[in-house]
Scaffold this motif. Structure first.
Motif, PDB file in Angstrom:
ATOM      1  N   ILE A  81      45.164  48.905  49.554  1.00 55.66           N
ATOM      2  CA  ILE A  81      43.756  48.521  49.700  1.00 55.66           C
ATOM      3  C   ILE A  81      43.603  47.561  50.871  1.00 55.66           C
ATOM      4  CG2 ILE A  81      41.845  47.289  48.583  1.00 55.66           C
ATOM      5  CD1 ILE A  81      43.062  48.261  45.905  1.00 55.66           C
ATOM      6  N   HIS A  82      42.632  47.835  51.701  1.00 58.04           N
ATOM      7  CA  HIS A  82      42.359  46.977  52.856  1.00 58.04           C
ATOM      8  C   HIS A  82      41.552  45.764  52.424  1.00 58.04           C
ATOM      9  CE1 HIS A  82      41.492  45.820  56.988  1.00 58.04           C
ATOM     10  NE2 HIS A  82      40.212  45.736  56.673  1.00 58.04           N
ATOM     11  N   GLY A  83      41.904  44.593  52.956  1.00 61.16           N
ATOM     12  CA  GLY A  83      41.123  43.388  52.687  1.00 61.16           C
ATOM     13  C   GLY A  83      41.440  42.776  51.337  1.00 61.16           C
ATOM     14  N   ASN A  84      40.440  42.176  50.717  1.00 65.65           N
ATOM     15  CA  ASN A  84      40.614  41.459  49.461  1.00 65.65           C
ATOM     16  C   ASN A  84      40.811  42.438  48.305  1.00 65.65           C
ATOM     17  OD1 ASN A  84      40.577  39.691  47.299  1.00 65.65           O
ATOM     18  ND2 ASN A  84      38.375  39.333  47.394  1.00 65.65           N
ATOM     19  N   SER A  85      42.016  42.446  47.754  1.00 62.77           N
ATOM     20  CA  SER A  85      42.311  43.350  46.637  1.00 62.77           C
ATOM     21  C   SER A  85      42.670  42.570  45.375  1.00 62.77           C
ATOM     22  CB  SER A  85      43.475  44.283  47.009  1.00 62.77           C
ATOM     23  OG  SER A  85      44.653  43.528  47.275  1.00 62.77           O
ATOM     24  N   ALA A  86      42.320  41.293  45.325  1.00 59.40           N
ATOM     25  CA  ALA A  86      42.686  40.452  44.178  1.00 59.40           C
ATOM     26  C   ALA A  86      42.207  41.063  42.870  1.00 59.40           C
ATOM     27  CB  ALA A  86      42.085  39.057  44.346  1.00 59.40           C
ATOM     28  N   GLY A  87      43.106  41.084  41.890  1.00 58.28           N
ATOM     29  CA  GLY A  87      42.766  41.619  40.580  1.00 58.28           C
ATOM     30  C   GLY A  87      43.044  43.091  40.405  1.00 58.28           C
ATOM     31  N   LEU A 132      46.282  53.000  39.697  1.00 54.40           N
ATOM     32  CA  LEU A 132      45.402  51.995  40.296  1.00 54.40           C
ATOM     33  C   LEU A 132      44.415  51.580  39.222  1.00 54.40           C
ATOM     34  CD1 LEU A 132      44.205  50.357  42.653  1.00 54.40           C
ATOM     35  CD2 LEU A 132      42.872  52.401  43.275  1.00 54.40           C
ATOM     36  N   TRP A 133      44.385  50.268  38.883  1.00 53.05           N
ATOM     37  CA  TRP A 133      43.555  49.819  37.765  1.00 53.05           C
ATOM     38  C   TRP A 133      43.148  48.364  37.925  1.00 53.05           C
ATOM     39  CZ3 TRP A 133      46.234  46.406  34.172  1.00 53.05           C
ATOM     40  CH2 TRP A 133      47.592  46.258  34.434  1.00 53.05           C
ATOM     41  N   ASP A 134      42.164  47.960  37.129  1.00 53.88           N
ATOM     42  CA  ASP A 134      41.722  46.563  37.093  1.00 53.88           C
ATOM     43  C   ASP A 134      42.729  45.789  36.255  1.00 53.88           C
ATOM     44  OD1 ASP A 134      40.591  44.106  36.677  1.00 53.88           O
ATOM     45  OD2 ASP A 134      38.741  44.842  35.765  1.00 53.88           O
ATOM     46  N   GLY A 135      43.630  45.110  36.938  1.00 54.97           N
ATOM     47  CA  GLY A 135      44.667  44.343  36.247  1.00 54.97           C
ATOM     48  C   GLY A 135      44.460  42.852  36.385  1.00 54.97           C
ATOM     49  N   SER A 136      43.211  42.417  36.518  1.00 50.99           N
ATOM     50  CA  SER A 136      42.957  41.002  36.769  1.00 50.99           C
ATOM     51  C   SER A 136      43.454  40.120  35.628  1.00 50.99           C
ATOM     52  CB  SER A 136      41.464  40.762  37.029  1.00 50.99           C
ATOM     53  OG  SER A 136      40.674  41.315  35.991  1.00 50.99           O
ATOM     54  N   PHE A 137      43.338  40.580  34.388  1.00 49.26           N
ATOM     55  CA  PHE A 137      43.812  39.763  33.271  1.00 49.26           C
ATOM     56  C   PHE A 137      45.324  39.585  33.351  1.00 49.26           C
ATOM     57  CE2 PHE A 137      45.394  39.003  28.998  1.00 49.26           C
ATOM     58  CZ  PHE A 137      44.526  38.029  28.533  1.00 49.26           C
ATOM     59  N   TRP A 138      46.022  40.649  33.720  1.00 48.42           N
ATOM     60  CA  TRP A 138      47.476  40.604  33.815  1.00 48.42           C
ATOM     61  C   TRP A 138      47.952  39.923  35.099  1.00 48.42           C
ATOM     62  CZ3 TRP A 138      50.773  42.780  37.456  1.00 48.42           C
ATOM     63  CH2 TRP A 138      52.132  42.777  37.132  1.00 48.42           C
ATOM     64  N   ALA A 150      31.820  44.125  44.570  1.00 46.31           N
ATOM     65  CA  ALA A 150      30.943  44.431  45.706  1.00 46.31           C
ATOM     66  C   ALA A 150      31.694  45.207  46.787  1.00 46.31           C
ATOM     67  CB  ALA A 150      30.373  43.134  46.287  1.00 46.31           C
ATOM     68  N   ALA A 151      33.026  45.093  46.787  1.00 48.19           N
ATOM     69  CA  ALA A 151      33.846  45.799  47.777  1.00 48.19           C
ATOM     70  C   ALA A 151      34.301  47.164  47.290  1.00 48.19           C
ATOM     71  CB  ALA A 151      35.061  44.953  48.143  1.00 48.19           C
ATOM     72  N   ALA A 152      33.949  47.527  46.051  1.00 46.21           N
ATOM     73  CA  ALA A 152      34.362  48.824  45.495  1.00 46.21           C
ATOM     74  C   ALA A 152      33.622  49.966  46.194  1.00 46.21           C
ATOM     75  CB  ALA A 152      34.081  48.832  43.996  1.00 46.21           C
TER      76      ALA A 152
END
Length: 227
Positions: A81-87, A132-138, A150-152
């Motif tokens: 992922i380009h740029g901010n991929s946090a989480g 590829l998944w939302d792993g922000s909790f982990w 907003a970047a999705a």
């Protein structure tokens, strides 16, 4: 009349040649893998087949191999992922399943030596997974850093997949191995390859579970002091 027919046939052939890649773009993916969620197969400008996983608020994406393996060499090229991929969490790995005691090998920037007194992947057949998944909790201490939706959509692309590996027959025995297995079955990294591992760790490794005291308050896993 003959000239007009030749022009029409030439145009038809040109259209067929242009259309052929798109029609077969998903063959590599769907011949070898099962998909889940947002997955797209296409060709890039160089004519190379590219498989993309897509993450948005509704779903992530994944593909996993129909075949299971015991030993082998696996390779793929990933565009992250380009740029901010946090989480967001993306990966390419081998796993024997999701339950307790399953074997798993994450295929990044590491050589793990076998020690008789430490857990090590054994004889459990494993399939190849990409996710590829939302792993922000982990990944960000119980969601301390949120996904920037907003970047999705977030996209990770894969190309050049290959597997040169032994496959189990029936209950895991006997093995069916490709010709020339000895070229990798007992192979060790040479000095140049160890240098590449060190370079990748220095420049691209942003997380090491052997340094994550928050995740292991009772002490790090035993292998952390060995490798």
């Amino acid at each position: 009349m003959a000239a007009a027919l030749r022009r029409a046939l030439s145009a038809a052939v040109a259209v067929a040649l242009l259309a052929a890649p798109s029609a077969s773009a998903d063959s590599w993916l769907y011949e070898k893998f099962t998909t889940d969620g947002h997955v797209r197969a296409d060709y890039n400008a160089q004519g190379q087949q590219v498989t993309s996983l897509i993450l948005d608020r509704q779903s992530g994406g994944a593909f996993y191999s129909r075949q299971k393996y015991l030993y082998g060499v696996f390779s793929i090229q990933m565009k992250l992922i380009h740029g901010n991929s946090a989480g967001t969490v993306t990966s390419f790995y081998l796993t024997s399943g999701d339950g307790p005691g399953h074997d798993e090998i994450d295929l990044f920037i590491r050589s793990f030596r076998r020690h008789a007194d430490l857990p090590y992947p054994g004889g459990k057949p494993m399939s190849v997974h990409a996710t590829l998944w939302d792993g922000s909790f982990w990944a960000t201490r119980q969601g301390e850093v949120k996904v920037d939706w907003a970047a999705a959509p977030f996209v990770v692309s894969y190309r050049g997949y290959s597997a040169d590996a032994c496959t189990p027959d029936g209950e895991g025995r006997p093995l069916r191995c490709p010709t020339g297995t000895d070229r990798w079955m007992s192979r060790q990294l040479d000095a140049a390859e160890w240098g590449t591992v060190a370079w990748a760790r220095k420049n691209y490794m942003h997380y090491n579970y052997c340094e994550d005291g928050w995740r292991f308050p009772q002490g790090f896993p035993a292998e952390c002091s060995r490798n």
